[in-house]
Design a protein around this motif. Structure first.
Motif: not given
Length: 657
Positions: A494-520
């Motif tokens: 469950k720890s992996q499931y939560y961390s993964y979904i949190m990252n995919g929906l929210m926290t990986q956005l810290i790597r994106i500049e405002p106004g940009r879309q996901i590229e990598e």
């Protein structure tokens, strides 16, 4: 700063911070226990790894090397005032350039925006001794600046290293230096013609992997990267050090692997590369191993051209027990996969997995590196001969120690109970998911007869990473892993499931500049999985507001596993059948778009933590010790070299192009 106590010596994991980057160190645990012959082998392979650096710079943009050399000349010139705001901004720009092997962000692929003025750079360049500048023959300083300054300062000139925007000509609009004068349509037609001509070939080569595709007066043709072709000045010293490594190989098969790689570098023959891959995947006896060459295709918008990379490694014997347990049960995992039986391998061959310590990183694996690798990439070699997987234990260890106490989890995890779950199981589950992703995920499944491995084109990398991630997510919740002793209990996943979904929906956005879309591709993969499950889950995953902050809530972990199974089955079908349109629909719908309001919130919360979203590594320095006869009697490991010192030294010692 994190410290690690070892044999009475403090080891600093965290070294330097600038822009959105943090530099770490990794430790060569157990290196002193290697034999002298093994240490020599690591040393020679490391030299071969460092000599490929300029190739990667050039591949990532045709002006990268000249810009690097120009700015290094400015940076090291004693007459330039180092205290001005322009100089300090140029210093940050240069450090970022070193990190990314060029002027484009290593993850987002957008061109860096200089914080220094064009007038200042022109003025200081005019004062530098001409012999220190990267001038071509008969080129003036003004001609140099006229060529390079628009690339540096005009944001409309070559703005993106890899463009994957649907509908664009991905070759023409990408600044990566794999194509010259051709369009996307022309490039795809060129390689499709080659594939059609070899349609009956049961052992096809990876067309285009080691060449630049050029259109000139002679028509469209390839310029091969070899010791006699393009990049020869860098490849020849690589070959020299590989020859030295072959002389101290641990066994005959390892020596043959190195000999085949040398032959491939000398000839550029992709059939020799196939032979090398087959021999490499079958060599298991040695403790030392390596990756060296034109390997991953993420840097090419068409997914054909291999970026140069290198890594030298030795087995982490204790951690390898875990990965070998996984690989020894590969057939069970394949047989119980939730995908259509037509897409499963009836006989899994040659799956080997090791946890390793990285001893040297180079090219596209430096300073930012993967935490796991699965090779070779050719599907037919995987099917007939198997694959090798590694997880890099000393790199993940450095990440974990550097992240301790950062406050990141406390800021974004929904409640104390979930936080406790992640603290209790997070590290072991992260490592296990990486193992499953690399050891089994990439090697699982099969293409249907006649399916082109490149059928998914620009979407292929994202789909492949999603396939491997989903394989790991599905199985990390399986009782089989508890039975094998790989996971503590039935709650840990469950720890992996939560961390993964949190990252995919929210926290990986810290790597994106405002106004940009996901590229990598890896970020797109995580977003695809998380957003698909969010949409299809019927409330299993929700986004809740608490005191003005958004949090992920998962109400049914077992049901979430069912969603992962459904998506894995579809992703495997897409790959096995080569369903380009289905791949395009999935990626474009779920993997790219960013919610602007949520993005702004996540960035604001992250900024308060004063953390760097990206991390990379400073290499240790391997120093040979000689006896009175001039023979190597030991290899010492030195961790004292700083980031700037290392980058400038690499430019001097390994600058070949």
């Amino acid at each position: 700063m994190m410290k690690y106590q070892n044999e009475g010596v403090h080891f600093d994991y965290v070294e330097e911070r600038f822009a959105d980057l943090q530099l770490l160190r990794y430790r060569l645990e157990g290196f002193e226990q290697l034999s002298l012959c093994q240490k020599e082998l690591v040393y020679y392979l490391s030299k071969a790894t460092l000599y490929g650096r300029d190739i990667t710079f050039d591949q990532f943009g045709k002006y990268n090397l000249r810009i690097r050399k120009l700015l290094e000349a400015v940076y090291t010139d004693s007459a330039v005032d180092h205290e001005t705001a322009d100089f300090k901004a140029m210093e940050i720009y240069l450090k970022r350039l070193w990190f990314s092997n060029g002027i484009y962000h290593h993850y987002g692929c957008d061109k860096f925006e200089p914080g220094f003025s064009q007038a200042w750079l022109k003025q200081v360049v005019s004062q530098i001794e001409v012999g220190r500048l990267p001038l071509k023959s008969d080129e003036s300083v003004s001609q140099l600046t006229e060529e390079l300054f628009p690339v540096i300062f005009d944001r409309t000139v070559l703005p993106k290293r890899v463009n994957k925007a649907d509908g664009d000509d991905l070759v023409v609009t990408s600044a990566c230096n794999f194509y010259d004068g051709v369009t996307q349509v022309e490039a795809e037609a060129y390689y499709q013609q080659k594939k059609d001509a070899a349609a009956d070939d049961k052992q096809p080569v990876s067309y285009g992997l080691n060449s630049t595709l050029v259109k000139d007066d002679a028509g469209i043709h390839e310029v091969v990267w070899s010791a006699e072709g393009r990049y020869a000045n860098a490849i020849r010293p690589i070959v020299y050090w590989l020859e030295k490594a072959k002389g101290v190989a641990e066994n005959e098969k390892q020596a043959r692997v190195i000999a085949l790689l040398i032959d491939y570098y000398k000839t550029g023959d992709l059939r020799v590369f196939n032979d090398y891959c087959i021999e490499w995947v079958g060599e298991h006896e040695g403790r030392i191993d390596f990756v060296n060459g034109f390997i991953e295709v993420y840097g090419d918008p068409l997914g054909l051209k291999g970026s140069w990379e290198g890594i030298v490694e030795y087995k982490d014997l204790e951690a390898t027990k875990r990965t070998q347990t996984i690989s020894q049960n590969a057939q069970w995992f394949e047989d119980h996969s939730p995908v259509d039986p037509r897409f499963r391998k009836p006989h899994v061959k040659g799956v080997t997995a090791n946890a390793i310590c990285a001893a040297m990183l180079g090219g596209d694996e430096y300073p930012s590196t993967a935490i796991g690798i699965n090779l070779p990439n050719a599907d037919w070699i995987r099917a007939e001969h198997g694959s090798k997987s590694i997880t890099i234990s000393n790199i993940t260890d450095a990440y974990n120690k550097a992240a301790h106490g950062s406050g990141f989890k406390e800021e974004f995890v929904i409640d104390e109970a979930t936080l406790d779950l992640i603290y209790k199981y997070g590290d072991v589950c992260d490592d296990l998911h990486t193992d499953l992703h690399e050891c089994l995920g990439h090697g699982s499944g099969q293409l249907l007869p006649g399916t082109d491995p490149d059928a998914l084109k620009a979407y292929g990398n994202t789909i492949e990473e999603a396939r491997a991630d989903l394989f790991g997510l599905y199985y990390i919740a399986d009782q089989k892993l508890v039975d094998l002793g790989l996971i503590p209990d039935a709650e840990a996943y469950k720890s992996q499931y939560y961390s993964y979904i949190m990252n995919g929906l929210m926290t990986q956005l810290i790597r994106i500049e405002p106004g940009r879309q996901i590229e990598e591709a890896h970020m797109r993969n995580r977003a695809l999985i998380a957003h698909w499950c969010y949409e299809q889950g019927g409330g299993i995953i929700t986004l809740e507001k608490r005191e003005g902050k958004t949090f992920v809530k998962i109400s049914d972990y077992e049901a979430l596993r069912g969603l992962f199974a459904r998506l894995l089955a579809e992703i495997q079908r897409i790959k096995s059948e080569g369903d380009y349109e289905a791949a395009r629909q999935l990626v474009e719908r779920y993997a790219i778009k960013v919610d602007a309001d949520l993005h702004q919130e996540v960035l604001a919360r992250y900024e308060k933590l004063n953390l760097a979203p990206y991390k990379g590594f400073i290499n240790p320095r391997l120093l040979p010790v000689y006896d009175k006869n001039g023979d190597i009697c030991d290899i010492q490991v030195d961790y004292s070299e700083g980031y700037v010192q290392q980058m400038l030294r690499y430019g001097q010692e390994y600058g070949t192009l």
